[in-house]
Write a protein that holds these residues in place. Structure first.
Motif, PDB file in Angstrom:
ATOM      1  N   ALA A 418       6.834  46.454  26.556  1.00 38.79           N
ATOM      2  CA  ALA A 418       6.366  45.069  26.531  1.00 38.79           C
ATOM      3  C   ALA A 418       7.423  44.119  25.975  1.00 38.79           C
ATOM      4  CB  ALA A 418       5.093  44.959  25.696  1.00 38.79           C
ATOM      5  N   GLU A 421      13.009  42.715  28.941  1.00 43.60           N
ATOM      6  CA  GLU A 421      13.080  41.754  30.031  1.00 43.60           C
ATOM      7  C   GLU A 421      13.155  42.530  31.336  1.00 43.60           C
ATOM      8  OE1 GLU A 421      12.635  38.653  30.045  1.00 43.60           O
ATOM      9  OE2 GLU A 421      12.579  38.338  27.873  1.00 43.60           O
ATOM     10  N   GLU A 440       1.702  45.979  32.479  1.00 44.60           N
ATOM     11  CA  GLU A 440       2.939  45.725  31.737  1.00 44.60           C
ATOM     12  C   GLU A 440       3.242  44.231  31.685  1.00 44.60           C
ATOM     13  OE1 GLU A 440       5.910  48.033  33.668  1.00 44.60           O
ATOM     14  OE2 GLU A 440       5.110  49.958  32.982  1.00 44.60           O
ATOM     15  N   CYS A 441       2.980  43.542  32.776  1.00 40.88           N
ATOM     16  CA  CYS A 441       3.213  42.102  32.823  1.00 40.88           C
ATOM     17  C   CYS A 441       2.302  41.364  31.849  1.00 40.88           C
ATOM     18  CB  CYS A 441       2.997  41.600  34.253  1.00 40.88           C
ATOM     19  SG  CYS A 441       3.352  39.849  34.491  1.00 40.88           S
ATOM     20  N   LYS A 444       3.605  41.979  28.347  1.00 40.96           N
ATOM     21  CA  LYS A 444       4.824  41.194  28.157  1.00 40.96           C
ATOM     22  C   LYS A 444       4.480  39.727  27.900  1.00 40.96           C
ATOM     23  CE  LYS A 444       9.157  40.131  28.122  1.00 40.96           C
ATOM     24  NZ  LYS A 444      10.011  40.507  26.980  1.00 40.96           N
ATOM     25  N   ARG A 448       5.497  37.828  24.427  1.00 40.67           N
ATOM     26  CA  ARG A 448       6.309  36.614  24.504  1.00 40.67           C
ATOM     27  C   ARG A 448       5.617  35.454  23.786  1.00 40.67           C
ATOM     28  NH1 ARG A 448       6.055  35.752  29.635  1.00 40.67           N
ATOM     29  NH2 ARG A 448       7.823  37.071  30.223  1.00 40.67           N
TER      30      ARG A 448
END
Length: 493
Positions: A418, A421, A440-441, A444, A448
């Motif tokens: 996570a 990039e 996973e997106c 992430k 962020r």
């Protein structure tokens, strides 16, 4: 579905829109196949479109809802029940099931049903296996999937089928219910219905508190063609407008020829987009956020500064229950189960206020000996001062240090991937790992957001000395001392 069948159904749908549903469609748009990009049918500008241009206009009587459905036409009793005593979701699910399973080709909306998504293409979280769901840990979206509430609604649908004596629907399966409910989740619009004269005569005096059409004044509706627009929180260039007779999709910015027309489904983060609609924005939603659980703040205060966990819990309890402190916050609670951290760096001031109160209270001499009344008074003063400095963009060094510790503790919950990039080509669209990649997106996006919020604190808050703030809090010393000390002073006099 073969290409020919897909295209044929698209053309039949467009023919139905123009000739049966009386939808006025601009010559500057077309409905195209973007399955190669995992986007299904999409609306594309075939010519340059200027902001303010109407892309299409849909008569209200061509929408599918509990007022226009064939089910509502069976009898006045069923119609009134659907509008006054049945929930929005249950009513629309039942209406679609009746059209889709009973009437089939005889339904006015059959060409529309023919372009509904294939069940094998459904990726909202109701369709994920238990193993696939684990990919989303530790996202809070795991607590919002809604399978238990869906089972309750399914039973309500079965009860309504029996009550309405719809023998043709007696065999509705769980899978059929989930599919229709998922389509509604992904594609329906909530449309105000104050201008529906045929609803005004229906009584809402006895609705038993049910969130129904007559009670709430809106119709959950399927809007053909409007639901073909994909959504993008960054690229939205069209908006659905409402009038008394129709709905119009209008460009809200210039759209060059060859570009896709995007609507927006709401101010949703990637986790909620995935839950509701079964996709993610690979570069992140404009409205992404992560969450800091209250329990992490409690444990971090103990681990970072050695503040006894029992004291932290007592402070939280008093702040939550105190009417005096509630007046200071204008009835906006400081204590929340989760504190949101937005991707644009916005931090809930309630979280900073609570952290500032905790680190300041722990520095008050002998505060652990205060009785409830004195502790409440002390916390009232600290909270008042904390609200003031946080509102002025300030915090103490200890507060910033604890914020950093809390963020790091929360980020430890997330898997290592996570934090990496990822290039766009990492997310292969057509493979066996699509759901894993979407998870996973989401993670992430949350990481962020949390990281951005701490960086925002460092940039936007002025850091002051703890002793300076503590001295300001303790100017009226007697209010921050235990009763026993005050009694000793009186005795010495």
């Amino acid at each position: 579905m073969g290409l020919q069948t897909f295209d044929v159904k698209t053309q039949q749908f467009l023919h139905w829109l123009r000739n049966d549903a009386n939808v006025q469609i601009s010559e500057k748009i077309d409905l195209v196949d973007l399955r190669s990009e995992n986007q299904g049918r999409c609306v594309i500008a075939t010519q340059n479109i200027s902001s303010g241009e109407v892309l299409f206009e849909i008569p209200r009587d061509s929408l599918l809802n509990v007022s226009t459905s064939s089910l509502a036409q069976i009898s006045p009793q069923i119609r009134e029940k659907l509008v006054t005593a049945v929930g929005h979701w249950e009513g629309l699910v039942l209406s679609i099931l009746y059209e889709y399973k009973v009437l089939r080709e005889r339904s006015r909306w059959w060409p529309y049903f023919e372009v509904f998504p294939d069940i094998n293409d459904m990726n909202n979280l109701m369709y994920w296996s238990n193993d696939e769901i684990q990919f989303l840990k530790p996202s809070p979206v795991l607590t919002r999937i809604g399978r238990d509430s869906a089972k309750v609604m399914y039973q309500q649908i079965l009860n309504l089928i029996e009550e309405f004596q719809l023998q043709e629907l007696n065999a509705v399966t769980w899978e059929e219910f989930v599919y229709v409910a998922s389509v509604i989740m992904a594609y329906s619009f909530d449309m105000e219905c104050n201008d529906f004269k045929d609803l005004e005569s229906l009584s809402d005096d006895e609705d038993n508190g049910v969130s129904s059409v007559s009670r709430d004044g809106f119709l959950k509706s399927m809007v053909p063609l409007a639901d073909m627009l994909n959504s993008d929180t960054h690229l939205c260039n069209a908006k659905l407008m409402y009038s008394t007779s129709s709905l119009t999709m209008t460009a809200v910015s210039d759209i060059p020829a060859g570009h896709q027309v995007f609507n927006i489904y709401g101010d949703h983060p990637n986790a909620e987009i995935l839950r509701r609609y079964g996709y993610v924005e690979w570069t992140g939603s404009k409205f992404d956020f992560g969450e800091i659980p209250l329990e992490i703040i409690s444990s971090a205060a103990n681990q970072c500064f050695g503040i006894p966990i029992e004291f932290v819990e007592k402070v939280i309890e008093i702040i939550r229950d105190s009417e005096k402190i509630e007046q200071l916050t204008e009835c906006e609670p400081i204590i929340l189960d989760y504190y949101d951290c937005y991707v644009d760096g916005q931090v809930l001031p309630e979280s900073i206020t609570l952290i500032q109160v905790l680190v300041t209270a722990a520095q008050i001499p002998h505060i652990d000996t205060f009785d409830y009344e004195n502790l409440e008074g002390c916390l009232q003063r600290i909270t008042k001062k904390a609200i003031q400095i946080v509102g002025n963009g300030k915090m103490t060094k200890r507060c910033l240090r604890l914020c950093e510790y809390i963020v790091n503790e929360r980020l430890k919950d997330y898997p290592s991937h996570a934090f990496r990039e990822m290039s766009p080509d990492h997310f292969e669209i057509h493979n066996d790992f699509l759901r894993q990649r979407m998870a996973e997106c989401v993670l992430k996006s949350e990481v962020r957001s949390i990281q951005n919020c701490f960086q925002s604190l460092e940039r936007n808050y002025r850091i002051i000395e703890d002793q300076k703030f503590l001295g300001n809090v303790m100017k009226r010393g007697l209010e921050s001392k235990p009763k026993s000390q005050r009694q000793v002073k009186r005795a010495k006099r």
